[in-house]
Design a protein around this motif. Structure first.
Motif, mmCIF file in Angstrom:
data_model
loop_
_atom_site.group_PDB
_atom_site.id
_atom_site.type_symbol
_atom_site.label_atom_id
_atom_site.label_comp_id
_atom_site.label_asym_id
_atom_site.label_seq_id
_atom_site.Cartn_x
_atom_site.Cartn_y
_atom_site.Cartn_z
ATOM 1 N N THR A 155 0.852 -1.190 0.000
ATOM 2 C CA THR A 155 0.000 0.000 0.000
ATOM 3 C C THR A 155 0.887 1.238 0.000
ATOM 4 O O THR A 155 1.862 1.307 0.750
ATOM 5 C CB THR A 155 -0.932 0.015 1.227
ATOM 6 O OG1 THR A 155 -0.136 0.009 2.424
ATOM 7 C CG2 THR A 155 -1.831 -1.211 1.234
ATOM 8 N N ALA A 166 3.445 0.747 -10.468
ATOM 9 C CA ALA A 166 2.389 -0.246 -10.629
ATOM 10 C C ALA A 166 2.854 -1.400 -11.511
ATOM 11 O O ALA A 166 2.581 -2.576 -11.234
ATOM 12 C CB ALA A 166 1.141 0.406 -11.215
ATOM 13 N N LEU A 169 5.539 -3.558 -9.495
ATOM 14 C CA LEU A 169 4.933 -4.409 -8.477
ATOM 15 C C LEU A 169 4.207 -5.593 -9.104
ATOM 16 O O LEU A 169 4.294 -6.726 -8.603
ATOM 17 C CB LEU A 169 3.964 -3.587 -7.626
ATOM 18 C CG LEU A 169 4.589 -2.579 -6.657
ATOM 19 C CD1 LEU A 169 3.521 -1.668 -6.074
ATOM 20 C CD2 LEU A 169 5.331 -3.291 -5.544
ATOM 21 N N TYR A 177 -1.043 -4.263 -5.518
ATOM 22 C CA TYR A 177 -0.845 -2.907 -5.011
ATOM 23 C C TYR A 177 -2.185 -2.286 -4.673
ATOM 24 O O TYR A 177 -3.218 -2.621 -5.254
ATOM 25 C CB TYR A 177 -0.088 -2.032 -6.019
ATOM 26 C CG TYR A 177 -0.785 -1.811 -7.348
ATOM 27 C CD1 TYR A 177 -1.863 -0.930 -7.467
ATOM 28 C CD2 TYR A 177 -0.353 -2.458 -8.499
ATOM 29 C CE1 TYR A 177 -2.504 -0.715 -8.674
ATOM 30 C CE2 TYR A 177 -0.983 -2.247 -9.726
ATOM 31 C CZ TYR A 177 -2.052 -1.375 -9.802
ATOM 32 O OH TYR A 177 -2.688 -1.171 -11.006
ATOM 33 N N THR A 266 -6.410 -0.550 -7.525
ATOM 34 C CA THR A 266 -5.681 -1.755 -7.160
ATOM 35 C C THR A 266 -5.692 -2.738 -8.320
ATOM 36 O O THR A 266 -6.601 -2.723 -9.157
ATOM 37 C CB THR A 266 -6.309 -2.416 -5.911
ATOM 38 O OG1 THR A 266 -5.582 -3.614 -5.596
ATOM 39 C CG2 THR A 266 -7.763 -2.773 -6.138
#
Length: 291
Positions: A155, A166, A169, A177, A266
């Motif tokens: 987070t 993004a 990850l 994420y 997310t």
């Protein structure tokens, strides 16, 4: 006879230590200790019944030794209203200034840290160079921190809500994420606002795309309402859902209600992180559950 080293000796030894390596090894040690403590499920379950009452008493005794009242409230909330099953183990990446510290001529150097949501352990941290940003330091931080953690989701605040983070990850690390959308991602924010504008909170709850959480403490009542929507039409790396959280706080016996609205995005699909799960992940970003 054992004699403690003098302050001058300690300063001389620490001055010759590689600070980054000491920090890395300390975080790995703490992360490993937490993992070891949680791995013995059989022993932990046996000790739990025997020591639960002692721990409750100890919490009251420790108040004068620095344990705040919020610790007891958090434990009570966890017993009365446990989190829903399936909440992903997460880490919160955030930057802080070290007040009172000094590095050369610089006062209050900046650190970027990764804090485990539930263990309360700093899994890694990196110093931010002068006149630079936290954003490029997140990737090397995760490279070190993930070696001693069971992190499945990271987070971050709006500063780190960038496309490359993004992508990194999702693709390079295989992590989920949860990011906050603000003005630095205007197109994604506008698309999220449009996707979440329709319907009522009650309709979203009936459709399993909404959740409401109530809390009371510190002389106030707090209501957090979250709704989610698919992010299919939003141009952001691997985005699966967008969400909106409305937080309303009313002082008990006081006038008026304050209201905050936050949007996020997310890559976790609904079957991995539903509205209740996303609400928890957003909340522990600012208030870890270990408190």
């Amino acid at each position: 006879m054992h004699r403690a080293p003098s302050e001058r000796t300690l300063r001389r030894v620490l001055a010759g230590v590689d600070g980054d390596e000491l920090d890395r090894q300390t975080c790995r040690y703490l992360g490993g200790q937490a993992a070891i403590g949680e791995s013995g499920e059989g022993q932990a379950s046996e000790r739990c019944a025997e020591t639960a009452e002692i721990e409750d008493v100890a919490v009251h005794l420790w108040v004068g030794m620095g344990v705040e009242r919020e610790t007891r409230r958090a434990r009570q909330r966890a017993r009365q209203r446990p989190d829903p099953a399936g909440v992903l183990a997460g880490g919160a990446a955030d930057g802080k200034a070290l007040r009172g510290a000094r590095h050369g001529e610089e006062h209050g150097p900046q650190l970027l840290s990764l804090l485990h949501h539930t263990r309360g352990v700093v899994l890694g941290q990196r110093r931010i160079a002068d006149k630079t940003s936290e954003v490029p330091e997140l990737a090397p931080l995760l490279l070190d921190a993930l070696a001693c953690g069971d992190i499945a989701v990271v987070t971050v605040d709006a500063l780190h809500t960038v496309r490359e983070t993004a992508r990194h990850l999702s693709e390079d690390l295989g992590l989920y994420y949860v990011m906050i959308l603000k003005e630095n991602q205007l197109k994604a924010l506008a698309a999220a606002m449009l996707a979440l504008a329709g319907g009522t909170d009650a309709a979203h709850e009936r459709a399993a795309t909404g959740h409401t959480d109530l809390d009371k403490g510190h002389g106030r009542r707090e209501r957090r309402t979250i709704r989610t929507a698919a992010a299919d039409a939003i141009d952001f790396p691997h985005a699966a859902q967008v969400f909106r959280i409305v937080r309303q706080v009313a002082e008990i016996g006081g006038p008026g209600v304050s209201k905050e609205v936050a949007y996020g995005i997310t890559n976790a699909p609904p079957d991995v992180a539903g509205p209740a799960h996303l609400g928890i992940l957003y909340r522990v970003k600012t208030r870890p559950r270990w408190l």
